[in-house]
Motif scaffolding. Sequence first.
Motif, PDB file in Angstrom:
ATOM      1  N   PHE A 123       7.347  47.305  33.639  1.00  0.00           N
ATOM      2  CA  PHE A 123       6.317  48.147  33.240  1.00  0.00           C
ATOM      3  C   PHE A 123       5.849  49.368  34.070  1.00  0.00           C
ATOM      4  N   THR A 129       3.470  51.735  36.023  1.00  0.00           N
ATOM      5  CA  THR A 129       2.205  51.553  36.351  1.00  0.00           C
ATOM      6  C   THR A 129       1.568  53.147  36.583  1.00  0.00           C
ATOM      7  N   THR A 154      -0.620  50.317  34.193  1.00  0.00           N
ATOM      8  CA  THR A 154      -0.217  49.894  32.784  1.00  0.00           C
ATOM      9  C   THR A 154      -1.304  50.222  31.689  1.00  0.00           C
ATOM     10  N   PRO A 179       0.806  49.879  27.719  1.00  0.00           N
ATOM     11  CA  PRO A 179       1.750  49.798  28.532  1.00  0.00           C
ATOM     12  C   PRO A 179       3.077  50.457  28.254  1.00  0.00           C
ATOM     13  N   THR A 180       3.978  50.767  28.913  1.00  0.00           N
ATOM     14  CA  THR A 180       5.201  51.380  28.895  1.00  0.00           C
ATOM     15  C   THR A 180       6.105  50.547  29.422  1.00  0.00           C
ATOM     16  N   SER A 238       9.018  40.387  32.643  1.00  0.00           N
ATOM     17  CA  SER A 238       8.203  41.667  33.135  1.00  0.00           C
ATOM     18  C   SER A 238       6.954  41.253  33.240  1.00  0.00           C
ATOM     19  N   ILE A 295       2.351  41.736  33.784  1.00  0.00           N
ATOM     20  CA  ILE A 295       1.252  42.718  33.579  1.00  0.00           C
ATOM     21  C   ILE A 295       0.218  42.157  34.072  1.00  0.00           C
TER      22      ILE A 295
END
Length: 510
Positions: A264, A266, A268, A272-273, A444, A446
């Motif tokens: 992801f 930052t 986020t 988030p992407t 991943s 977050i």
Amino acid sequence: MKERITFIHPIGGEHDPKSFDIQAKGMLGPTINTMREDRFTIPIAEIPANFAEVLRQFRSLQVRWASPIQQNTISPFSSRISPGLHVSYTPTQQADIDPSKLCTLLQAFGPVACESAEVFTDYKQNSDELPVGRYFHQHLEALDDFIAFFSTHFCTEADPECQARTRGLDIAASLDITYDAEEGTAKLTAFWPLRVQPLVALSAENRRTEVGIMGLDAPPNMKKHELGASGTLTVLKEQTKPSPVFFAFPARHRASDASFSARFATPTGLHPTMQLGFDSNKPPGDAGSCNMYAYLTLPRTIFADRYQLADSLFLASKNLTAAPYTSLPVDLEAPEYTTSVWGSTILLQLAPPEMRAYQDAWTAEIPLHLRYLKPSKTGIEDIEVPFPAVFWACEPVKSVDFTKSPFDRTHLGYDDLFEEGTVFWHVHPRGLSDSRVMKSRLMSGISVPVLNDSASDWVGIGTTVAISVGFAWVLWKLLSAFMSSTGTSSAPGTNSSGSSIGKGTKKKKQ
């Protein structure tokens, strides 16, 4: 019951069949760098009645688990799914079924939150004649609970081999349990990744055991949609020495030369992407027309907005082409703790840069949205999203029966979204280093800001006070307006112009 044990080693890992020790109890060979797959094929008549009763509700059932730890594999074990526990089924009739009995059995994997039919999402099938399928996913770090359940219910104390093999699942890369009503059989398949391990296979009284030890090879006249293998094949208790084999088989799933990472960007925030980083934009060679896809399995803490992904200009800016499929339902507004479904899946077509004289590294970006989570003591909630399955989907190969492959896998979620005969070239994932396990994980993470528990009471009190003050202010304004209108109204004995009423005026003398 039939058992098939297959060892597949890389090219150059050939071995001398004379080094095998084959006896009535089994086979023992050298220690080599190899992968291993164990598959049990069990007729439904041999399955315990309580399990068979549940299976007969389904036209097909797939229970698959994939480890979150990065694994090293080679063909023909190229197919991939996102880490976690995946459950999909097609009922025997058009009407849906109550999954509660299935959910009871799934508790063998640990606390699986599948009690309600609302938890499952619909999934598309590549045949309109089939009823709507149902799908469920939950993160499952390891098979510890399943190992304990299986050892207790299926292994006796007098069967140390069963106990030992079940314990071996703690380092397995995947486990598949499937049922097909047309075949009338259930299959249990466990897979261990490429590593140094001994060639050991034990026989049993109640099953036929076939052991294959092979490496990739290229038989004469092998077609481009096929893979080849050569090695030895032994049927325990029937043969005293291995037989040579050399054959080709159609392969629906292939391994590409590329790899990818997922992380992801930052900071986020609440939107988030996910960035997918690729080391190559080269499509598979001699595979015909191919398009690249990512198939995401998203827990209910996060989702993709299918309306946002309908904007072609927006997609192009992210190196995406289209979002041809999103599972339903997906509530775009509900917080995580009021969402009933397990999560969602989405298929995205990627847009690799045009191939030049050399390969290019490139990145695709997938916009996602976090749901509001429950308050926590720290004000931070950590969540994880599994890596997607990434692959090139190449033009279908007509008139080829891929099910003839001894290593074929179907109903993986994404394969049912494509035309029958599509060939998938899988991109190898590069995991993120995790110091807790000293390994790379295909997850991943977050850190999501949430309301702090210690502040939540004050927020409630503050909200109540604010509402009370606001209500009092509105009430005071209404009362003031009423009093004001009452005080300025016409007094008794006056007309609207302020003159007296009822008192005559004197006439002016002429």
